[in-house]
Design a protein around this motif. Sequence first.
Motif, PDB file in Angstrom:
ATOM      1  N   GLU A 232       7.233  10.468  13.455  1.00 31.28           N
ATOM      2  CA  GLU A 232       7.911   9.328  12.419  1.00 31.28           C
ATOM      3  C   GLU A 232       8.762   8.465  13.404  1.00 31.28           C
ATOM      4  O   GLU A 232       8.679   7.208  13.306  1.00 31.28           O
ATOM      5  CB  GLU A 232       8.317   9.932  11.306  1.00 31.28           C
ATOM      6  CG  GLU A 232       8.817   8.797  10.419  1.00 31.28           C
ATOM      7  CD  GLU A 232       9.479   9.323   9.202  1.00 31.28           C
ATOM      8  OE1 GLU A 232       9.207   8.979   8.063  1.00 31.28           O
ATOM      9  OE2 GLU A 232      10.161  10.666   9.069  1.00 31.28           O
ATOM     10  N   ARG A 252       6.448  10.445   4.219  1.00 27.31           N
ATOM     11  CA  ARG A 252       6.826  10.080   5.485  1.00 27.31           C
ATOM     12  C   ARG A 252       6.358   8.681   6.124  1.00 27.31           C
ATOM     13  O   ARG A 252       5.244   8.319   5.595  1.00 27.31           O
ATOM     14  CB  ARG A 252       6.534  10.900   6.486  1.00 27.31           C
ATOM     15  CG  ARG A 252       7.572  12.215   6.766  1.00 27.31           C
ATOM     16  CD  ARG A 252       7.203  13.037   7.638  1.00 27.31           C
ATOM     17  NE  ARG A 252       8.401  14.173   7.539  1.00 27.31           N
ATOM     18  CZ  ARG A 252       9.622  14.061   8.004  1.00 27.31           C
ATOM     19  NH1 ARG A 252      10.230  13.063   8.490  1.00 27.31           N
ATOM     20  NH2 ARG A 252      10.499  15.082   7.861  1.00 27.31           N
ATOM     21  N   SER A 253       7.025   7.808   6.469  1.00 24.80           N
ATOM     22  CA  SER A 253       6.589   6.338   6.833  1.00 24.80           C
ATOM     23  C   SER A 253       5.379   6.264   7.825  1.00 24.80           C
ATOM     24  O   SER A 253       4.799   5.129   7.875  1.00 24.80           O
ATOM     25  CB  SER A 253       7.885   5.695   7.578  1.00 24.80           C
ATOM     26  OG  SER A 253       8.220   6.285   8.596  1.00 24.80           O
ATOM     27  N   ASN A 254       5.007   7.367   8.278  1.00 21.91           N
ATOM     28  CA  ASN A 254       3.743   7.449   9.240  1.00 21.91           C
ATOM     29  C   ASN A 254       2.628   8.238   8.784  1.00 21.91           C
ATOM     30  O   ASN A 254       1.854   8.254   9.466  1.00 21.91           O
ATOM     31  CB  ASN A 254       4.272   7.693  10.772  1.00 21.91           C
ATOM     32  CG  ASN A 254       4.804   9.237  10.775  1.00 21.91           C
ATOM     33  OD1 ASN A 254       5.210   9.857   9.814  1.00 21.91           O
ATOM     34  ND2 ASN A 254       4.508  10.107  11.839  1.00 21.91           N
ATOM     35  N   HIS A 352       0.653   3.826   6.752  1.00 23.80           N
ATOM     36  CA  HIS A 352       1.194   4.242   5.458  1.00 23.80           C
ATOM     37  C   HIS A 352       0.915   3.248   4.440  1.00 23.80           C
ATOM     38  O   HIS A 352       0.438   3.892   3.268  1.00 23.80           O
ATOM     39  CB  HIS A 352       2.548   4.408   5.787  1.00 23.80           C
ATOM     40  CG  HIS A 352       3.359   5.347   4.658  1.00 23.80           C
ATOM     41  ND1 HIS A 352       2.785   6.540   4.443  1.00 23.80           N
ATOM     42  CD2 HIS A 352       4.078   4.954   3.424  1.00 23.80           C
ATOM     43  CE1 HIS A 352       3.354   7.209   3.264  1.00 23.80           C
ATOM     44  NE2 HIS A 352       4.325   6.190   2.767  1.00 23.80           N
TER      45      HIS A 352
END
Length: 555
Positions: A232, A252-254, A352
């Motif tokens: 991330e 999670r952002s990824n 994402h």
Amino acid sequence: MTSTPHSATPTAAQRLVETLVANGVDRVFCVPGESYLAVLDALADVTDRIQVIACRNEAGAANMAEAYGKLTGKPGICMVTRGPGATHASIGVHTAHQDSTPMILFVGQVALADRGRGAFQEVDYRQVFGGLAKWATEIESADRTVEIVERAFATALQGRMGPVVIALPEDILTADGGPAPRRAVEPAKAALDPAFAQAVAERLGQAERPLLILGGSGWSQAAADAIAVWSEKLGIPVALSFRRKDLIDNDRSNYAGDLGLGPNPRLIQRVKDADLIVAIGARLGENPTQGYSLFDRAEIADRLIHIHPGAEELGRVWPTLMSATADNSLAALALAQTQPIRSWPDLAAQAHADFEAFIEPVSVTGDVNMSQVIRHLGEVLPADAILTNGAGNYAAWLHRFHKHHTKGTQLAPTSGAMGYGYPAALAAKSVHPEREVICVAGDGEYLMTGQELATAVQYGLNVVVVIVDNGTYGTIRMHQERDYPHRVIATDLKNPDFVAYARAFGAFGIRCETTEAFPAALAAARAAGEPAVIHLLTSPEDIAPGRTLSQLRGG
């Protein structure tokens, strides 16, 4: 508590149980049988340390043991009688093999003196289970009992995890058991060469569109967290393999989504466009690679780095740029210590965003919208709630629309085994009575092991099962309508009143026929204080997310 008096010299059955205790076994799932009565008697002496859960069918017991192994990372222990008992239990062994789950199946066997005569329920377990288990054997010398059981623990846990089958001739069990176990088995684990980890980081530094794929078993929480934080921070999109969606927090952002059945088309394109793929733990088998079509053997060797605990899996299907044999957790921890020379925040953000768009609820034709039902589960359940399922089209709704936030919250068979979900839920509840456990099951799938509701009631395993009843074997019906439109055969189901079914077992039951009624039904089931069944009636027309039977048959 009374038991049969034991001789001064421990028997093989007693040594077997001592070895289970020494290795931290805290529960055994079984269906009792006369062929291993001596082991059951030995277990009677350790009920303060090992809970024995008697099931209603060996398939249920084996599925529970497999789910226990998947959830805890320790071998799930199942005991069954010979012949039909073992063949019923074979489904759990197959799932453990496909899912890389540590498990040990103990099977009662005819006496050594009668072997080869075609004795009552006699089976050659080495032959029957040789292709399903990592190791199938038979104790033929009582004084080697501890040796063989300890080897079973090591075999189940080392390399690519999997199942072991041990046959127990009944005359061996009462003979002198030989030396005692000294300590728990400590499985050997291969670490990732630091030079290899650094080489991966250097390759990442040269990549424009990298992708990380995680899968497999045996992950520690620390390793899953470390690789999630590292990727991330760098902005490397992470895809999870088929039915491994709980390895990292889906918020999670990824996080880019999971590679399984009915995946996000944008994720599939992302995999194809990636100029470097780092796969840890995932075997990259048929379902994650969309029938082996996701990669092209002519070019994948220039962009695939494959790390797996089983050396036999490397190069099995796909040629690689780099490969290494290493424990999943140790490999992830080693990689998380590296510092590639660049990052990819825009790549992660887009990946994402594509995932979030794909899990927005879809429209349906019937009165129950499964995408909204699953969305509601995610809104009201705690982050550590465990969700289980077996095989069937109903599971596509769960896998697509539910977000997992904590490792150890998904129990689902990559083997595609029907009847898995409910026994798995009971195993999970026995391990974590403080956590909520929800099973989502199809109508056809549930009745394959639904009699384990009696086990739930007997042991106070207060699981909620949502039975998605569309009156058909949905997956087969979908393919049937696509390939042979208007020629339906053998896929329609006549189902019972599942509310009455639940009440007959002494459980709670409630019927639900609309999306709007589901929140109240779920609340009632969660508050019931006993095993609960929600009978959710859905339309067979809504066969899969974004797909109807009419569309499949061209109507």
